[in-house]
Write an enzyme that holds these catalytic residues in place. Structure first.
Site, PDB file in Angstrom:
ATOM      1  N   SER A  14       0.810  -1.218   0.000  1.00  0.00           N
ATOM      2  CA  SER A  14       0.000   0.000   0.000  1.00  0.00           C
ATOM      3  C   SER A  14       0.842   1.266   0.000  1.00  0.00           C
ATOM      4  O   SER A  14       2.064   1.227  -0.018  1.00  0.00           O
ATOM      5  CB  SER A  14      -0.963   0.040   1.190  1.00  0.00           C
ATOM      6  OG  SER A  14      -0.254   0.222   2.400  1.00  0.00           O
ATOM      7  N   THR A  46      -1.143   0.525  -6.440  1.00  0.00           N
ATOM      8  CA  THR A  46      -1.330  -0.014  -5.107  1.00  0.00           C
ATOM      9  C   THR A  46      -2.654   0.519  -4.583  1.00  0.00           C
ATOM     10  O   THR A  46      -3.496   0.964  -5.359  1.00  0.00           O
ATOM     11  CB  THR A  46      -0.130   0.338  -4.191  1.00  0.00           C
ATOM     12  OG1 THR A  46      -0.240  -0.374  -2.958  1.00  0.00           O
ATOM     13  CG2 THR A  46      -0.005   1.824  -3.939  1.00  0.00           C
ATOM     14  N   TYR A  47      -2.839   0.491  -3.276  1.00  0.00           N
ATOM     15  CA  TYR A  47      -4.058   1.022  -2.678  1.00  0.00           C
ATOM     16  C   TYR A  47      -3.668   1.958  -1.541  1.00  0.00           C
ATOM     17  O   TYR A  47      -2.590   1.844  -0.951  1.00  0.00           O
ATOM     18  CB  TYR A  47      -4.970  -0.105  -2.178  1.00  0.00           C
ATOM     19  CG  TYR A  47      -4.303  -1.014  -1.172  1.00  0.00           C
ATOM     20  CD1 TYR A  47      -4.440  -0.782   0.196  1.00  0.00           C
ATOM     21  CD2 TYR A  47      -3.519  -2.076  -1.586  1.00  0.00           C
ATOM     22  CE1 TYR A  47      -3.814  -1.603   1.118  1.00  0.00           C
ATOM     23  CE2 TYR A  47      -2.894  -2.904  -0.677  1.00  0.00           C
ATOM     24  CZ  TYR A  47      -3.044  -2.665   0.680  1.00  0.00           C
ATOM     25  OH  TYR A  47      -2.420  -3.474   1.588  1.00  0.00           O
TER      26      TYR A  47
END
Length: 160
Positions: A25, A57-58
């Site tokens: 992340s 990504t997040y």
């Protein structure tokens, strides 16, 4: 048909940490997430201005007001503390929504504090003479005001 459109951009954020052994992340200051209308868990693209790396990504929320931009997991091999990055989010929209949509564009300083915002994805960093618009060729002199890309699109849509 659905179109993939820019929904948010945090421009020229400074990476404050990189943790190779974190699960993954990007940690983003909660104030920046809110201002960009990004949710924890939302997919983002990170573009490293220093080395050209581009990854997906997040987002996860970091402490509000901390200025944190933390690259976590394997991405820490591509992006280092001190690097300048652009954090971009996209959304799927039907044609009508895409034509009305206005993205959120945030400009931040070296401490990742918001110094400007707008809706024009081609707008350069305010007050930075080294930043150039992305929609004007640099070798052609421009002596007339150029409307923002977003305003030009809305104007064109209104005449249809």
């Amino acid at each position: 048909m659905l179109r993939t459109m820019l929904t948010a951009k945090i421009h020229r954020a400074t990476v404050t940490q990189a943790d190779l052994h974190y699960v993954g992340s990007v940690t983003i200051d909660a104030d920046l997430l809110a201002a960009a209308d990004l949710l924890p868990g939302e997919q983002v693209t990170i573009v490293d201005i220093n080395n050209g790396a581009r990854l997906e990504t997040y987002a996860i929320a970091g402490p509000a007001g901390s200025g944190i931009i933390g690259i976590n997991g394997a991405a820490a091999r591509l992006v280092q503390p001190g690097d300048l990055v652009i954090i971009i989010a996209y959304g799927l929209m039907d044609d009508a929504e895409a034509r009305r949509h206005v993205p959120k564009v945030l400009f931040v300083d070296a401490a990742n504090r918001i110094i400007g915002h707008g809706d024009d994805p081609a707008e350069p960093l305010p007050g930075d003479p080294s930043s150039l618009r992305g929609d004007i060729p640099v070798d052609i002199p421009v002596d007339i005001p150029v409307p923002t890309a977003a305003a030009a699109v809305r104007s064109a849509m209104a005449t249809q």
